[in-house]
Design an enzyme around this catalytic site. Sequence first.
Site, PDB file in Angstrom:
ATOM      1  N   CYS A  86     -16.314   0.671   0.647  1.00 15.38           N
ATOM      2  CA  CYS A  86     -15.070  -0.053   0.966  1.00 15.38           C
ATOM      3  C   CYS A  86     -14.694   0.099   2.440  1.00 15.38           C
ATOM      4  O   CYS A  86     -13.958  -0.731   2.966  1.00 15.38           O
ATOM      5  CB  CYS A  86     -13.945   0.421   0.059  1.00 15.38           C
ATOM      6  SG  CYS A  86     -13.529   2.172   0.253  1.00 15.38           S
ATOM      7  N   HIS A  96      -7.367   0.590  -6.267  1.00 10.51           N
ATOM      8  CA  HIS A  96      -7.512  -0.290  -5.102  1.00 10.51           C
ATOM      9  C   HIS A  96      -8.103  -1.628  -5.592  1.00 10.51           C
ATOM     10  O   HIS A  96      -9.240  -1.977  -5.252  1.00 10.51           O
ATOM     11  CB  HIS A  96      -8.412   0.383  -4.066  1.00 10.51           C
ATOM     12  CG  HIS A  96      -8.332  -0.213  -2.688  1.00 10.51           C
ATOM     13  ND1 HIS A  96      -7.500  -1.276  -2.369  1.00 10.51           N
ATOM     14  CD2 HIS A  96      -9.002   0.094  -1.532  1.00 10.51           C
ATOM     15  CE1 HIS A  96      -7.658  -1.588  -1.095  1.00 10.51           C
ATOM     16  NE2 HIS A  96      -8.556  -0.776  -0.565  1.00 10.51           N
ATOM     17  N   ARG A 156       0.877  -1.183   0.000  1.00 13.25           N
ATOM     18  CA  ARG A 156       0.000   0.000   0.000  1.00 13.25           C
ATOM     19  C   ARG A 156       0.902   1.218   0.000  1.00 13.25           C
ATOM     20  O   ARG A 156       1.723   1.408   0.907  1.00 13.25           O
ATOM     21  CB  ARG A 156      -0.906   0.011   1.228  1.00 13.25           C
ATOM     22  CG  ARG A 156      -1.593   1.348   1.439  1.00 13.25           C
ATOM     23  CD  ARG A 156      -2.702   1.293   2.443  1.00 13.25           C
ATOM     24  NE  ARG A 156      -3.839   0.573   1.905  1.00 13.25           N
ATOM     25  CZ  ARG A 156      -5.051   0.563   2.464  1.00 13.25           C
ATOM     26  NH1 ARG A 156      -5.266   1.233   3.584  1.00 13.25           N
ATOM     27  NH2 ARG A 156      -6.038  -0.119   1.922  1.00 13.25           N
ATOM     28  N   ASP A 166     -17.540   6.337  -1.654  1.00 12.16           N
ATOM     29  CA  ASP A 166     -16.281   6.323  -0.898  1.00 12.16           C
ATOM     30  C   ASP A 166     -16.219   7.647  -0.131  1.00 12.16           C
ATOM     31  O   ASP A 166     -17.004   8.560  -0.419  1.00 12.16           O
ATOM     32  CB  ASP A 166     -15.116   6.217  -1.907  1.00 12.16           C
ATOM     33  CG  ASP A 166     -13.755   6.010  -1.253  1.00 12.16           C
ATOM     34  OD1 ASP A 166     -13.699   5.757  -0.034  1.00 12.16           O
ATOM     35  OD2 ASP A 166     -12.731   6.089  -1.968  1.00 12.16           O
ATOM     36  N   GLN A 206      -9.691  -4.380  -3.231  1.00 15.35           N
ATOM     37  CA  GLN A 206     -11.009  -4.019  -2.698  1.00 15.35           C
ATOM     38  C   GLN A 206     -12.111  -4.354  -3.705  1.00 15.35           C
ATOM     39  O   GLN A 206     -13.123  -4.964  -3.356  1.00 15.35           O
ATOM     40  CB  GLN A 206     -11.033  -2.511  -2.373  1.00 15.35           C
ATOM     41  CG  GLN A 206     -12.350  -2.041  -1.821  1.00 15.35           C
ATOM     42  CD  GLN A 206     -12.635  -2.613  -0.444  1.00 15.35           C
ATOM     43  OE1 GLN A 206     -11.825  -2.479   0.452  1.00 15.35           O
ATOM     44  NE2 GLN A 206     -13.779  -3.261  -0.274  1.00 15.35           N
ATOM     45  N   ARG A 239     -12.821  -9.421   1.793  1.00 16.19           N
ATOM     46  CA  ARG A 239     -11.428  -9.085   1.480  1.00 16.19           C
ATOM     47  C   ARG A 239     -10.538 -10.281   1.814  1.00 16.19           C
ATOM     48  O   ARG A 239      -9.647 -10.640   1.046  1.00 16.19           O
ATOM     49  CB  ARG A 239     -10.964  -7.867   2.312  1.00 16.19           C
ATOM     50  CG  ARG A 239     -11.576  -6.538   1.942  1.00 16.19           C
ATOM     51  CD  ARG A 239     -11.051  -6.003   0.630  1.00 16.19           C
ATOM     52  NE  ARG A 239      -9.608  -5.842   0.597  1.00 16.19           N
ATOM     53  CZ  ARG A 239      -8.931  -4.780   1.043  1.00 16.19           C
ATOM     54  NH1 ARG A 239      -9.571  -3.763   1.555  1.00 16.19           N
ATOM     55  NH2 ARG A 239      -7.604  -4.731   0.948  1.00 16.19           N
TER      56      ARG A 239
HETATM   57  N1  NVA Z   1     -10.318   6.240  -1.293  1.00 11.30           N
HETATM   58  C1  NVA Z   1      -9.961   5.837   0.048  1.00 11.30           C
HETATM   59  C2  NVA Z   1     -10.057   4.354   0.178  1.00 11.30           C
HETATM   60  C3  NVA Z   1      -9.720   3.820   1.551  1.00 11.30           C
HETATM   61  C4  NVA Z   1      -9.789   2.338   1.623  1.00 11.30           C
HETATM   62  C5  NVA Z   1      -8.560   6.329   0.361  1.00 11.30           C
HETATM   63  O1  NVA Z   1      -7.686   6.245  -0.512  1.00 11.30           O
HETATM   64  O2  NVA Z   1      -8.341   6.819   1.472  1.00 11.30           O
HETATM   65  N1   CP Z   2     -11.025  -0.734   2.615  1.00 14.08           N
HETATM   66  C1   CP Z   2      -9.756  -0.651   3.044  1.00 14.08           C
HETATM   67  O1   CP Z   2      -8.805  -0.820   2.257  1.00 14.08           O
HETATM   68  O2   CP Z   2      -9.638  -0.437   4.362  1.00 14.08           O
HETATM   69  P1   CP Z   2      -8.305  -0.109   5.176  1.00 14.08           P
HETATM   70  O3   CP Z   2      -7.846   1.263   4.750  1.00 14.08           O
HETATM   71  O4   CP Z   2      -8.699  -0.186   6.600  1.00 14.08           O
HETATM   72  O5   CP Z   2      -7.267  -1.135   4.802  1.00 14.08           O
END
Ligand code: NVA
Ligand code: CP
Length: 307
Positions: free
Chosen positions: A264, A131, A104, A224, A134, A292
């Site tokens: 998500c 992502h 990540r 989101d 997800q 997940r």
């Molecule tokens: N769009 C959000 C998704 C979190 C799982 C982010 O990037 O923070």
């Molecule tokens: N949905 C998701 O990726 O959650 P986290 O940011 O908690 O990993």
Amino acid sequence: MPKNFITFRDLTKEEYLFLFDRTRTLKHERYRHRYQRDHLRGRPIAVLFSKPSTRTRVSFECAITELGGHAIIIHLGDSQWARGEPLSHSARVFSRYVSGIVIRHTKEEDLVELAKHASIPVVNALTDERHPCQVLADVFTIIERIDGNELGSQTVAWIGDGGNMANTWLEAAAVLGFGLNLACPPGYLPDEGIAKRAAADNPRVKFMGSPLEAVKGATVVTTDVFTSMGKEAERAKRLKDFKGYRVDSALMAKARPKALFLHCLPAHPGEEVTEEVLESPASVIFDEAENRLHAQKALLEYLIPAK
Ligand code: NVA
Ligand code: CP
């Protein structure tokens, strides 16, 4: 060459259908306390983070453990990566130790560079652009509910930010062929290249003028947060610019009867979605989070064959 999962386009529709079947089996097996501990028996996987996480961190660690492997969780800020070690070096160093990299990170180009020099699979656990893990779980969550009906009969309404989640839904619609109606505020559209390519591949990808238009005929409604990780400085402006893009019960009522609500997570109740929708029978947000784990087990099994 190892197989990577950096974008949703890295796998074919046939591969996804296989993964969804396998996810269903792994989920049933887990309910019967059956695991696949031989698959990664004793093999380490590096799980790297330069952004916060709850679900991704825990679901990958559980998935790797249940496949018999060992997750080495690394915060990139604590590693030499953060001090400027060339990615081409990090990639080859990791490849000597572990059987896969889950990462990540902000810049997706870093994942591409890592994959170019690694001899092990690289899995995108969220970047600023995408992502895919997800959306893999999200599509499985839809499939679970449609009970044998063709995925192609589904129409997903995307309401809100055209960020990493919207980009990934576009790629998933292109590969899997379901309908996708997007309603994003002006100035917050998805990546132009990703959107154009998806619309060229799938004529059922449509940009709508309002959330109300987008949910018409939708079997799934999803959104989101307005302020993704890394965009915190824009929060006040975003709250203004996203006015009218909150998913509430009135909007859900305009979708098809029995339409599902997906998110998500993490959510900001009252901001992009009301508490009422999050807690409604339409909401499958915790199945989605659980899935997940099952989907990532199927993915890791597929990308990292047993020895
Ligand atoms: N769009 C959000 C998704 C979190 C799982 C982010 O990037 O923070
Ligand atoms: N949905 C998701 O990726 O959650 P986290 O940011 O908690 O990993």
